[in-house]
Design a protein around this motif. Structure first.
Motif, PDB file in Angstrom:
ATOM      1  N   UNK A  45       0.839  -1.193   0.000  1.00 26.64           N
ATOM      2  CA  UNK A  45       0.000   0.000   0.000  1.00 26.64           C
ATOM      3  C   UNK A  45       0.869   1.236   0.000  1.00 26.64           C
ATOM      4  N   UNK A  46       0.277   2.335  -0.480  1.00 28.42           N
ATOM      5  CA  UNK A  46       0.937   3.629  -0.490  1.00 28.42           C
ATOM      6  C   UNK A  46      -0.055   4.648   0.060  1.00 28.42           C
ATOM      7  N   UNK A  47       0.397   5.438   1.013  1.00 26.17           N
ATOM      8  CA  UNK A  47      -0.472   6.436   1.638  1.00 26.17           C
ATOM      9  C   UNK A  47       0.070   7.830   1.391  1.00 26.17           C
ATOM     10  N   UNK A  48      -0.797   8.708   0.970  1.00 29.85           N
ATOM     11  CA  UNK A  48      -0.445  10.122   0.849  1.00 29.85           C
ATOM     12  C   UNK A  48      -1.272  10.880   1.862  1.00 29.85           C
ATOM     13  N   UNK A  49      -0.584  11.712   2.636  1.00 27.25           N
ATOM     14  CA  UNK A  49      -1.217  12.257   3.834  1.00 27.25           C
ATOM     15  C   UNK A  49      -2.236  13.348   3.539  1.00 27.25           C
ATOM     16  N   UNK A  50      -1.988  14.103   2.504  1.00 22.78           N
ATOM     17  CA  UNK A  50      -2.819  15.266   2.248  1.00 22.78           C
ATOM     18  C   UNK A  50      -3.621  15.089   0.967  1.00 22.78           C
ATOM     19  N   UNK A  51      -4.901  15.420   1.047  1.00 22.66           N
ATOM     20  CA  UNK A  51      -5.725  15.335  -0.151  1.00 22.66           C
ATOM     21  C   UNK A  51      -5.581  16.599  -0.995  1.00 22.66           C
ATOM     22  N   UNK A 107       1.143  12.180  -7.434  1.00 24.74           N
ATOM     23  CA  UNK A 107       0.910  10.801  -7.021  1.00 24.74           C
ATOM     24  C   UNK A 107       2.224  10.136  -6.637  1.00 24.74           C
ATOM     25  N   UNK A 108       2.218   9.515  -5.491  1.00 22.42           N
ATOM     26  CA  UNK A 108       3.322   8.689  -5.062  1.00 22.42           C
ATOM     27  C   UNK A 108       3.016   7.245  -5.460  1.00 22.42           C
ATOM     28  N   UNK A 109       4.034   6.496  -5.858  1.00 16.32           N
ATOM     29  CA  UNK A 109       3.813   5.108  -6.269  1.00 16.32           C
ATOM     30  C   UNK A 109       4.987   4.253  -5.841  1.00 16.32           C
ATOM     31  N   UNK A 143      11.595  -5.457  -9.557  1.00 18.11           N
ATOM     32  CA  UNK A 143      11.317  -6.510 -10.530  1.00 18.11           C
ATOM     33  C   UNK A 143       9.856  -6.837 -10.690  1.00 18.11           C
ATOM     34  N   UNK A 144       8.997  -6.179  -9.916  1.00 19.18           N
ATOM     35  CA  UNK A 144       7.551  -6.450 -10.012  1.00 19.18           C
ATOM     36  C   UNK A 144       6.965  -5.802 -11.256  1.00 19.18           C
ATOM     37  N   UNK A 145       5.906  -6.398 -11.759  1.00 12.48           N
ATOM     38  CA  UNK A 145       5.213  -5.807 -12.901  1.00 12.48           C
ATOM     39  C   UNK A 145       4.310  -4.651 -12.501  1.00 12.48           C
ATOM     40  N   UNK A 146       4.002  -4.536 -11.229  1.00 12.10           N
ATOM     41  CA  UNK A 146       2.923  -3.654 -10.817  1.00 12.10           C
ATOM     42  C   UNK A 146       3.408  -2.453 -10.015  1.00 12.10           C
ATOM     43  N   UNK A 147       2.746  -1.326 -10.235  1.00 13.33           N
ATOM     44  CA  UNK A 147       2.904  -0.133  -9.423  1.00 13.33           C
ATOM     45  C   UNK A 147       1.673   0.022  -8.556  1.00 13.33           C
ATOM     46  N   UNK A 148       1.890   0.356  -7.294  1.00 12.73           N
ATOM     47  CA  UNK A 148       0.782   0.696  -6.413  1.00 12.73           C
ATOM     48  C   UNK A 148       0.819   2.198  -6.182  1.00 12.73           C
ATOM     49  N   UNK A 149      -0.302   2.854  -6.441  1.00 10.46           N
ATOM     50  CA  UNK A 149      -0.364   4.307  -6.327  1.00 10.46           C
ATOM     51  C   UNK A 149      -1.056   4.736  -5.045  1.00 10.46           C
ATOM     52  N   UNK A 150      -0.622   5.889  -4.531  1.00 10.14           N
ATOM     53  CA  UNK A 150      -1.382   6.555  -3.505  1.00 10.14           C
ATOM     54  C   UNK A 150      -2.580   7.254  -4.125  1.00 10.14           C
ATOM     55  N   UNK A 151      -3.411   7.847  -3.269  1.00  8.23           N
ATOM     56  CA  UNK A 151      -4.652   8.454  -3.757  1.00  8.23           C
ATOM     57  C   UNK A 151      -4.434   9.823  -4.375  1.00  8.23           C
ATOM     58  N   UNK A 152      -3.229  10.351  -4.253  1.00 12.09           N
ATOM     59  CA  UNK A 152      -2.939  11.621  -4.890  1.00 12.09           C
ATOM     60  C   UNK A 152      -3.122  12.804  -3.953  1.00 12.09           C
ATOM     61  N   UNK A 153      -2.348  13.837  -4.198  1.00 12.67           N
ATOM     62  CA  UNK A 153      -2.487  15.113  -3.484  1.00 12.67           C
ATOM     63  C   UNK A 153      -2.632  16.214  -4.512  1.00 12.67           C
ATOM     64  N   UNK A 169      -9.875  11.630  -5.999  1.00 12.91           N
ATOM     65  CA  UNK A 169      -9.685  11.300  -4.594  1.00 12.91           C
ATOM     66  C   UNK A 169      -9.362   9.852  -4.314  1.00 12.91           C
ATOM     67  N   UNK A 170      -9.267   9.058  -5.368  1.00  9.96           N
ATOM     68  CA  UNK A 170      -8.991   7.636  -5.150  1.00  9.96           C
ATOM     69  C   UNK A 170      -7.696   7.193  -5.812  1.00  9.96           C
ATOM     70  N   UNK A 171      -7.033   8.073  -6.500  1.00 13.32           N
ATOM     71  CA  UNK A 171      -5.792   7.694  -7.157  1.00 13.32           C
ATOM     72  C   UNK A 171      -6.029   6.808  -8.358  1.00 13.32           C
ATOM     73  N   UNK A 172      -5.047   5.979  -8.666  1.00  9.33           N
ATOM     74  CA  UNK A 172      -5.122   5.100  -9.823  1.00  9.33           C
ATOM     75  C   UNK A 172      -5.338   3.669  -9.355  1.00  9.33           C
ATOM     76  N   UNK A 173      -6.353   3.052  -9.903  1.00  8.81           N
ATOM     77  CA  UNK A 173      -6.658   1.660  -9.594  1.00  8.81           C
ATOM     78  C   UNK A 173      -6.255   0.797 -10.774  1.00  8.81           C
ATOM     79  N   UNK A 174      -5.375  -0.149 -10.543  1.00 12.01           N
ATOM     80  CA  UNK A 174      -4.969  -1.064 -11.604  1.00 12.01           C
ATOM     81  C   UNK A 174      -6.104  -2.023 -11.906  1.00 12.01           C
ATOM     82  N   UNK A 175      -6.487  -2.080 -13.188  1.00 15.93           N
ATOM     83  CA  UNK A 175      -7.562  -2.968 -13.610  1.00 15.93           C
ATOM     84  C   UNK A 175      -7.002  -4.257 -14.219  1.00 15.93           C
ATOM     85  N   UNK A 176      -6.125  -4.105 -15.205  1.00 13.57           N
ATOM     86  CA  UNK A 176      -5.557  -5.250 -15.909  1.00 13.57           C
ATOM     87  C   UNK A 176      -4.107  -4.954 -16.266  1.00 13.57           C
ATOM     88  N   UNK A 177      -3.332  -6.021 -16.389  1.00 18.12           N
ATOM     89  CA  UNK A 177      -2.019  -5.869 -16.995  1.00 18.12           C
ATOM     90  C   UNK A 177      -1.721  -7.085 -17.852  1.00 18.12           C
TER      91      UNK A 177
END
Lengths: 113, 112
Positions: free
Chosen positions: A3-9, A90-92, A97-107, B41-49
């Motif tokens: 998970x990634x958390x961004x403190x400020x909306x 956005x923080x991510x 080596x992972x295929x995936x990025x997890x993003x925060x909700x954005x500020x 307000x929800x950022x980016x949600x990964x759907x498919x890769x």
């Protein structure tokens, strides 16, 4: 789970003020960290990234971020913001080596002239 | 240099209608490709890769599906749109060398 958390909306600053946007991540193992920016009406684009080495990373447009492993943080900073920095940030994070990025909700940053 | 295209840029569709959004990448081969949905307000949600032709991984159960008929083409589809499918859909490709993702301009979908 990762998970990634961004403190400020939403952050509102006057021009020339200093900026710090918080980002914390929860990841096991080696992590790659990113800050992306989305200017109004434009593509999401990379500001800076950290993979390894110097924990203080410099990016485009005068932005920098510091990786503090003990705090699981990767805060974004800029000493003096401009009106043109108005954007959503956005923080991510990704496991190495992972295929995936997890993003925060954005500020959303609004800079007042 | 690599470029990524998405179309259409905007789309308004009635509930229950089908959907097809297209993403193509130029200037690279065998990219990893991604579909995200961005909501305020929800950022980016990964759907498919996808890591290759015909290989699709779904991250979240959705009313949506994805296909990769060609190496540099990634399609997001739905048979019957729901109101909740409205949003901003982003396609991205990943550089294997840097683990960095590059994003397309997005498609704004409104379901009425």
């Amino acid at each position: 789970a990762q998970s990634v958390s961004q403190h400020n909306h939403h952050v509102i600053l006057s021009e020339a003020a200093s900026l710090e946007l918080g980002c914390n991540y929860s990841y096991g193992g080696t992590v790659n960290l990113f800050w992306y920016v989305q200017y109004p009406g434009q593509h999401l684009q990379l500001l800076l990234k950290y993979f390894s080495g110097d924990p203080l990373v410099k990016g485009i447009k005068g932005f920098e971020a510091e990786f503090i492993k003990s705090k699981f943080s990767f805060n974004l900073r800029k000493p003096s913001v401009q009106w043109s920095d108005t954007a959503e940030y956005f923080c991510a994070a990704s496991g190495a080596g992972s295929y995936q990025l997890t993003f925060g909700k954005g500020t959303k940053l609004s800079v007042i002239p | 240099s690599q470029t990524i295209h998405q179309w259409p840029a905007t789309l308004v569709q009635p509930v229950g209608s089908p959907l097809s959004l297209e993403c193509t990448v130029e200037g690279t081969s065998n990219p990893n490709l991604y579909w995200y949905r961005q909501a305020a307000g929800r950022g980016l949600q990964l759907l498919f890769y996808s890591v290759g032709i015909g290989q699709i991984s779904s991250e979240v159960p959705q009313n949506l599906s994805a296909s990769r008929p060609q190496d540099r083409q990634f399609i997001l589809s739905s048979k019957k749109l729901l109101l909740s499918d409205s949003g901003f859909y982003l396609c991205a490709w990943r550089s294997g060398a840097t683990n960095e993702q590059f994003f397309g301009p997005g498609t704004r979908l409104t379901v009425l």
